[in-house]
Motif scaffolding. Structure first.
Motif, PDB file in Angstrom:
ATOM      1  N   ALA A 283       3.923  10.410  -9.472  1.00 33.86           N
ATOM      2  CA  ALA A 283       2.861  11.228 -10.663  1.00 33.86           C
ATOM      3  C   ALA A 283       2.660  12.355 -10.420  1.00 33.86           C
ATOM      4  O   ALA A 283       2.207  13.198 -11.369  1.00 33.86           O
ATOM      5  CB  ALA A 283       1.982  10.141 -11.023  1.00 33.86           C
ATOM      6  N   GLN A 284       2.185  12.807  -9.070  1.00 31.55           N
ATOM      7  CA  GLN A 284       1.533  13.500  -8.687  1.00 31.55           C
ATOM      8  C   GLN A 284       2.672  14.809  -8.747  1.00 31.55           C
ATOM      9  O   GLN A 284       2.143  16.010  -8.406  1.00 31.55           O
ATOM     10  CB  GLN A 284       0.259  14.094  -8.081  1.00 31.55           C
ATOM     11  N   ALA A 285       3.854  15.154  -9.303  1.00 30.13           N
ATOM     12  CA  ALA A 285       4.751  15.749  -8.722  1.00 30.13           C
ATOM     13  C   ALA A 285       4.895  16.379  -7.465  1.00 30.13           C
ATOM     14  O   ALA A 285       5.739  17.711  -7.305  1.00 30.13           O
ATOM     15  CB  ALA A 285       4.283  16.980  -9.785  1.00 30.13           C
ATOM     16  N   PHE A 286       4.919  15.365  -6.004  1.00 33.12           N
ATOM     17  CA  PHE A 286       5.023  15.542  -5.324  1.00 33.12           C
ATOM     18  C   PHE A 286       6.508  15.518  -5.305  1.00 33.12           C
ATOM     19  O   PHE A 286       7.086  14.156  -5.238  1.00 33.12           O
ATOM     20  CB  PHE A 286       4.475  15.156  -4.382  1.00 33.12           C
ATOM     21  N   THR A 287       7.289  16.431  -4.421  1.00 35.62           N
ATOM     22  CA  THR A 287       8.562  15.748  -4.638  1.00 35.62           C
ATOM     23  C   THR A 287       9.228  15.389  -3.357  1.00 35.62           C
ATOM     24  O   THR A 287       7.909  14.898  -2.762  1.00 35.62           O
ATOM     25  CB  THR A 287       9.791  17.192  -3.680  1.00 35.62           C
ATOM     26  N   ALA A 288      10.676  14.621  -3.429  1.00 35.53           N
ATOM     27  CA  ALA A 288      10.607  13.374  -2.316  1.00 35.53           C
ATOM     28  C   ALA A 288      10.391  13.946  -0.929  1.00 35.53           C
ATOM     29  O   ALA A 288      10.365  13.326  -0.200  1.00 35.53           O
ATOM     30  CB  ALA A 288      12.267  13.230  -2.824  1.00 35.53           C
TER      31      ALA A 288
ATOM     32  N   ALA B 150       0.919  -1.552   0.498  1.00 39.03           N
ATOM     33  CA  ALA B 150      -0.122  -0.336  -0.514  1.00 39.03           C
ATOM     34  C   ALA B 150       0.863   1.362   0.479  1.00 39.03           C
ATOM     35  O   ALA B 150       0.404   2.297  -0.566  1.00 39.03           O
ATOM     36  CB  ALA B 150      -0.786   0.291   1.254  1.00 39.03           C
ATOM     37  N   SER B 151       1.896   0.945   0.692  1.00 39.79           N
ATOM     38  CA  SER B 151       2.630   2.223   0.825  1.00 39.79           C
ATOM     39  C   SER B 151       3.371   2.896  -0.706  1.00 39.79           C
ATOM     40  O   SER B 151       4.081   3.488  -0.918  1.00 39.79           O
ATOM     41  CB  SER B 151       3.839   1.813   1.989  1.00 39.79           C
ATOM     42  N   ASP B 152       3.471   1.529  -1.358  1.00 37.60           N
ATOM     43  CA  ASP B 152       4.482   1.781  -2.573  1.00 37.60           C
ATOM     44  C   ASP B 152       3.624   1.944  -3.774  1.00 37.60           C
ATOM     45  O   ASP B 152       3.437   3.069  -4.137  1.00 37.60           O
ATOM     46  CB  ASP B 152       5.201  -0.140  -2.955  1.00 37.60           C
ATOM     47  N   GLU B 153       2.356   1.908  -3.144  1.00 35.85           N
ATOM     48  CA  GLU B 153       1.644   2.797  -4.112  1.00 35.85           C
ATOM     49  C   GLU B 153       1.563   4.040  -4.352  1.00 35.85           C
ATOM     50  O   GLU B 153       1.355   4.481  -4.982  1.00 35.85           O
ATOM     51  CB  GLU B 153      -0.085   1.400  -4.466  1.00 35.85           C
ATOM     52  N   VAL B 154       1.160   4.307  -2.822  1.00 34.13           N
ATOM     53  CA  VAL B 154       1.153   5.704  -2.721  1.00 34.13           C
ATOM     54  C   VAL B 154       2.650   6.706  -2.987  1.00 34.13           C
ATOM     55  O   VAL B 154       2.390   7.990  -3.498  1.00 34.13           O
ATOM     56  CB  VAL B 154       0.858   5.789  -0.907  1.00 34.13           C
ATOM     57  N   ARG B 155       3.509   6.039  -2.758  1.00 30.05           N
ATOM     58  CA  ARG B 155       4.333   7.049  -3.196  1.00 30.05           C
ATOM     59  C   ARG B 155       4.634   7.046  -4.440  1.00 30.05           C
ATOM     60  O   ARG B 155       4.914   7.876  -5.436  1.00 30.05           O
ATOM     61  CB  ARG B 155       5.428   5.413  -2.951  1.00 30.05           C
ATOM     62  N   GLN B 156       3.794   5.925  -5.696  1.00 22.33           N
ATOM     63  CA  GLN B 156       4.224   5.298  -7.197  1.00 22.33           C
ATOM     64  C   GLN B 156       3.219   7.155  -7.222  1.00 22.33           C
ATOM     65  O   GLN B 156       3.318   7.533  -8.450  1.00 22.33           O
ATOM     66  CB  GLN B 156       3.730   4.811  -7.317  1.00 22.33           C
ATOM     67  N   PHE B 157       1.831   6.953  -6.476  1.00 25.17           N
ATOM     68  CA  PHE B 157       0.868   7.899  -6.974  1.00 25.17           C
ATOM     69  C   PHE B 157       1.394   8.937  -6.729  1.00 25.17           C
ATOM     70  O   PHE B 157       1.047  10.696  -7.439  1.00 25.17           O
ATOM     71  CB  PHE B 157      -0.557   7.597  -6.261  1.00 25.17           C
ATOM     72  N   LEU B 158       1.868   9.640  -5.448  1.00 24.73           N
ATOM     73  CA  LEU B 158       2.546  11.014  -5.422  1.00 24.73           C
ATOM     74  C   LEU B 158       4.037  11.481  -6.258  1.00 24.73           C
ATOM     75  O   LEU B 158       3.846  12.625  -6.823  1.00 24.73           O
ATOM     76  CB  LEU B 158       2.759  11.096  -3.943  1.00 24.73           C
TER      77      LEU B 158
END
Length: 219
Positions: free
Chosen positions: A83-88, A73-81
């Motif tokens: 894709a939405q141009a959230f920085t590291a 679930a965390s990995d999916e959220v990371r990928q989503f964020l």
């Protein structure tokens, strides 16, 4: 990408994940937490609104009690964020909030200090756990997991570990108020949340007094 465009995407992602929840953590809960966090932001304009509301939308998407595989679930959220141009750095802050705001973290002392944005989300989430909504959610959650409503012979637990907290076989719905919900008022981080919690606390106390009178057939 604008802040509002990203928040719209986060809204849609969270809705897709939480709309079918049947434990009291559905998208209606998410929306209330977001609204409460946005309300609290008016008293703390120095907080980053994008990070606050994003964490509010996503706070239950990786919760251990709601998902079978928290890492996936965390990995999916990371990928989503991403894709939405959230920085590291933005993603790290969002995950810091989500990973350390739960009540059970206060039981084992593992919670890391939250930034102001996280304190606002935590306060908003706790506010939605108390008051009239909190009463309804406690009953809904307990019923979903087959908890007993009440047993006067079973005393509320005063000291719990994380494992104890997750052991619903030794809890009743009414005891949950004493074990957690009535403690949340004093755990609020911000003055704005503390003010809102006062009324919600009284609502729960009045409910419990009425419940016990009716249980004993005094009314």
């Amino acid at each position: 990408m604008t802040t509002e465009a990203r928040l719209t995407a986060v809204h849609d992602f969270a809705r897709g994940k939480m709309r079918d929840d049947e434990t009291g953590h559905g998208f209606d809960h998410i929306q209330r937490v977001v609204r409460l966090a946005d309300h609290l932001l008016t008293a703390y304009p120095q907080a980053d609104r994008l990070l606050t509301l994003t964490a509010a939308y996503l706070h239950d998407v990786i919760d251990e009690k709601l998902v079978a595989d928290t890492q996936a679930a965390s990995d999916e959220v990371r990928q989503f964020l991403t894709a939405q141009a959230f920085t590291a750095d933005q993603q790290d802050t969002i995950f810091l909030i989500m990973d350390n705001m739960s009540f059970h973290k206060t039981l084992d002392g593992t919670a890391k200090p939250l930034p102001l944005e996280g304190q606002l989300v935590q306060d908003a989430d706790r506010l939605d756990a108390i008051g009239a909504i909190g009463i309804a959610r406690a009953i809904y959650f307990g019923g979903h997991f087959g908890e007993r409503i009440y047993d006067p012979a079973v005393a509320p637990r005063t000291k719990m570990t994380h494992a104890d907290y997750r052991d619903l076989g030794h809890e009743t719905i009414i005891n949950h108020f004493y074990e957690k919900l009535l403690t949340l008022k004093d755990l609020m981080n911000t003055d704005a949340a503390k003010a809102l919690a006062e009324h919600r606390q009284r609502v729960m106390q009045d409910f419990l007094a009425e419940f016990k009178d009716e249980w004993q057939a005094k009314k």
